[in-house]
Enzyme design. Structure first.
Site, short mmCIF file in Angstrom:
data_model
loop_
_atom_site.label_atom_id
_atom_site.label_comp_id
_atom_site.label_asym_id
_atom_site.label_seq_id
_atom_site.Cartn_x
_atom_site.Cartn_y
_atom_site.Cartn_z
N PHE B 120 1.09 -1.10 0.29
CA PHE B 120 -0.10 0.02 -0.25
C PHE B 120 0.80 1.38 0.00
O PHE B 120 1.66 1.42 0.62
CB PHE B 120 -1.04 0.11 1.15
CG PHE B 120 -2.33 0.45 1.76
CD1 PHE B 120 -2.54 1.32 -0.22
CD2 PHE B 120 -1.14 1.85 1.64
CE1 PHE B 120 -3.40 2.89 0.79
CE2 PHE B 120 -2.50 3.88 2.09
CZ PHE B 120 -3.67 3.77 1.08
N GLN B 121 1.14 2.00 -0.50
CA GLN B 121 1.55 3.48 -1.38
C GLN B 121 2.54 3.18 -1.23
O GLN B 121 2.89 4.02 -0.78
CB GLN B 121 0.98 4.39 0.18
CG GLN B 121 -0.50 5.11 0.11
CD GLN B 121 -0.81 6.05 0.98
OE1 GLN B 121 -0.57 6.53 1.95
NE2 GLN B 121 -1.75 6.98 0.46
N MET B 479 -0.05 33.04 -22.51
CA MET B 479 1.33 32.89 -23.16
C MET B 479 1.17 32.17 -24.70
O MET B 479 1.26 32.27 -25.45
CB MET B 479 2.65 32.75 -21.96
CG MET B 479 3.89 32.45 -22.53
SD MET B 479 4.30 33.95 -23.93
CE MET B 479 5.62 34.47 -22.18
#
Ligand SMILES: Cc1ncc(C[n+]2csc(CCOP(=O)(O)OP(=O)(O)O)c2C)c(N)n1
Lengths: 85, 579
Positions: B120-121, B479
């Site tokens: 996880f993560q 821009m």
């Protein structure tokens, strides 16, 4: 494969990821590594030596060498141009 | 993961905080999550003086650390969790890397036995960030933490500075630290003092070049500011009677109100700076990397000039421009050595030519239609006399600010140059205000970039930072619209910012006052009102002309000789030499 063949002799500190760092210098320029050899001499406790061959023009290869030299884990880089034949 | 039996003992996270204290860290810009909880906990349990600044996004945290670093010269520190938290720092790292800014990102990580298991993560942030950092670490043992922190600070701040990431698995931060919290082997100051100096042959060459040149120009880059060489640069310019132009990041290396200053050169530089470069017979580049935005077409850059390149990073030599002399040196050491020769020169005819460039090609404003961005910038400049810290975002407003907001002192101009990261301005301004609590700080953004990190309004409000938050709202990604107008037959695609919020109400919802500025007759008074307010942040929502374009402009990849000082009358070719 265009350009001359060059050999880079690199001494590097044996830290995690050092080969990736070197490979990235080539990869981000769209440049290939021809061969890669790593030699270590545990008896003499010297730094591992990487031999990399690559084809290319001198300017590009010089730039690659300059960028590899800058990596924190790299001790030395020497460049040799291989003689034809 | 072991638990502590003795309260004197430290875990890895606590040792980390102690090491940061040894480095003199004042703030950690952070955003928490599972893998970083032990480190956030250590901020509380170590009774440290380091203050945690809780941000609203990890990208915001990195730009804050960056802004802090740019104004103080000290590394800014970021703390985030693993996976998405670490992933959100990539843009900030890249931004700092491109502009040689020292920041330290500490990321939590899955526990070491889970590395590579898609836990996880777990994100491979070590490999993900490798190309956008000066160096990075994956710490695999608790006892390495302190040493790694000290190495990271040394690397970030010496030579050419840059960001360093330290990835710390949760078992490493919560494991027991059994080594000593040894202070850095070398004091940071001692390390920074190790600076390359030029050789006497180099100095003799440059001295001769500067005295024999008829039309010399000094090109000063960020390296001058990093080296703290602004005072020396000015002296050099005076002694050798040589005008100075700077890059975007070099703004502040020379007081831009000085007669010898040409302002910024390059794509949107002043016409007189570009004309000086075109006509120069000597260009002495100190601490700039000859970026494509300043050289235009590399092989057509200042072809009549002898070019000398002074840089601390020798990989920059002959990278973009082949030079006549390359000198590896710290900018300040170099200038001091040159001044020590006690030589001088005068270039009166050249100075007169430069003056005619300035007279013939001044920066212009057309104050007849809708309020313009240039007028707002002039009003801010008048109000601050150029003494504010100015943090810009990216786009037209940034280029106009570079032209119209003349900077007086070093380290007061903060802008994302190399990366051109929209969303940089507001968080960078916040970081700068933490770095210099007593300084007046302006955050300047377009309506596009502002919305990329506007959530950090909460951070500005929470800490009551008296930042003037200026939004130059042209309702477009200006821009890009300018490029579409000039190079793509005005086919607008993906640039209309329809759907913008009401910026005044938005500011008010964060509990800060806001002014709506549209009318040039009230501009001065409203700007004065905003600057008089110091109780916290205030937003200046300026509605400006929608389709104004920035000139001068050198089309990307073209020689500086192709500079347009006003709207072209013919269709322009699409740029090919650069983006
Ligand atoms: C993160 C990011 N995405 C896209 C771009 C490309 N880009 C450069 S300038 C610009 C327009 C900026 O618009 P705005 O913030 O409104 O400022 P303006 O140019 O109108 O002053 C864009 C989209 C960028 N520089 N950064």
């Amino acid at each position: 494969m265009s350009g001359h063949k060059y050999t880079l002799k690199i001494t590097a500190h044996d830290n995690i990821g050092v080969i990736v760092r070197i490979a990235q210098v080539f990869a981000r320029r769209g440049h290939s590594i021809e061969t890669l050899n790593v030699v270590r001499d545990d008896e003499h406790d010297t730094l591992p030596v990487l031999y990399i061959t690559a084809y290319g023009n001198k300017t590009r290869i010089d730039q690659i060498v300059a960028q590899i030299k800058k990596l924190v884990d790299i001790a030395t880089v020497t460049l040799n141009e291989e003689q034809d034949g | 993961m072991s638990s502590k039996s003795n309260p004197e003992e430290l875990d890895g996270a606590q040792a980390l905080i102690k090491a940061l204290e040894q480095q003199g860290v004042e703030y950690i810009f952070g955003y928490s999550g599972g893998a970083a909880i032990p480190i956030f906990d250590a901020i509380v349990t170590t009774d440290t003086k380091i203050q945690l600044i809780q941000t609203r996004h990890e990208q915001g945290a990195t730009h804050m650390a960056d802004g802090y670093a740019r104004v103080t010269g000290k590394p800014g520190v970021v703390l985030v969790t693993s996976g998405p938290g670490a992933g959100n720092t990539v843009t900030g790292l890249m931004t700092a890397h491109m502009d040689s800014v020292p920041i330290i990102v500490l990321s939590g990580q899955q526990i070491t036995p889970m590395l590579g298991l898609d836990a996880f993560q777990e994100a491979d942030i070590f490999n993900i960030t490798m190309p956008v950092v000066k160096h990075n670490y994956l710490v695999t043992s608790t006892n390495e933490i302190v040493h790694t922190v000290h190495q990271a600070f040394a690397i970030a701040t010496t030579g050419r500075p840059g960001p360093v990431l330290i990835d710390i698995p949760k078992d490493v931060s919560s494991g027991m630290f059994t080594a000593t919290v040894a202070p850095p082997a070398q004091k940071p100051a001692a390390l920074i003092a190790q600076k390359p100096t030029p050789t006497s042959t180099d100095i003799a060459y440059v001295q001769n070049a500067l005295t024999s040149a008829k039309r010399p120009v000094i090109l000063a880059g960020h390296g001058v500011l990093i080296a703290g060489a602004h005072a020396e640069l000015r002296q050099l310019a005076q002694v050798f009677d040589t005008p100075v132009t700077t890059t975007l990041l070099g703004k502040g290396a020379m007081d831009e109100h000085d007669d010898l200053s040409l302002g910024m050169l390059g794509m949107h530089g002043t016409a007189y700076a570009n004309k000086a470069i075109i006509n120069a017979d000597l260009i002495l580049n100190i601490g700039s990397r000859f970026d494509d935005r300043i050289i235009g077409q590399p092989d057509a850059f200042a072809t009549n000039a002898t070019k000398i390149h002074v840089d601390i990073d020798d990989s920059e030599f002959n990278k973009m421009i082949t030079v006549d002399a390359a000198i590896r040196a710290d900018a300040r050491e170099f200038i001091l050595a040159l001044l020590a020769t006690n030589t001088s020169a005068t270039h009166a005819p050249w100075r007169a030519t430069i003056q005619t460039f300035k007279d013939n090609y001044p920066l212009g404003v057309d104050a007849t239609g809708q309020l313009t961005q240039q007028e707002v910038l002039q009003a801010i400049h008048a109000e601050t006399d150029g003494n504010s810290i100015m943090a810009t975002d990216v786009g037209q407003h940034q280029m106009w600010a570079a032209q119209f907001y003349k900077v007086r002192s070093p380290d007061t101009w903060i802008s994302s140059g190399g990366a051109g990261t929209m969303g940089f301005g507001l968080p960078a301004a916040i970081g700068a205000q933490f770095g210099h609590p007593d300084a007046q700080v302006v955050s300047l953004s377009g309506d596009g970039g502002f919305q990329m990190t506007l959530f950090e309004l909460a951070t500005a409000a929470l800490y009551k930072l008296p930042i003037k938050i200026v939004i130059l709202d042209n309702h477009y990604l200006g821009m890009v619209r300018q490029w579409q107008e000039l190079f793509f037959d005005n086919r607008m695609s993906g640039v209309d910012l329809e759907g913008n919020p009401d910026f005044v109400k938005l500011a008010e919802s964060y509990g800060m006052p806001a002014l709506h500025i549209t009318d040039r007759s009230r501009l001065k008074e409203q700007v004065a009102e905003a600057f008089a307010y110091t109780d916290g942040p205030i937003v200046l929502h300026c509605e400006v002309g929608k389709t104004d374009n920035v000139y001068p402009m050198v089309p990307a990849g073209r020689p500086l000789e192709h500079m347009l000082t006003e709207a072209p009358t013919e269709k322009l070719e699409k740029p090919t030499g650069s983006t």
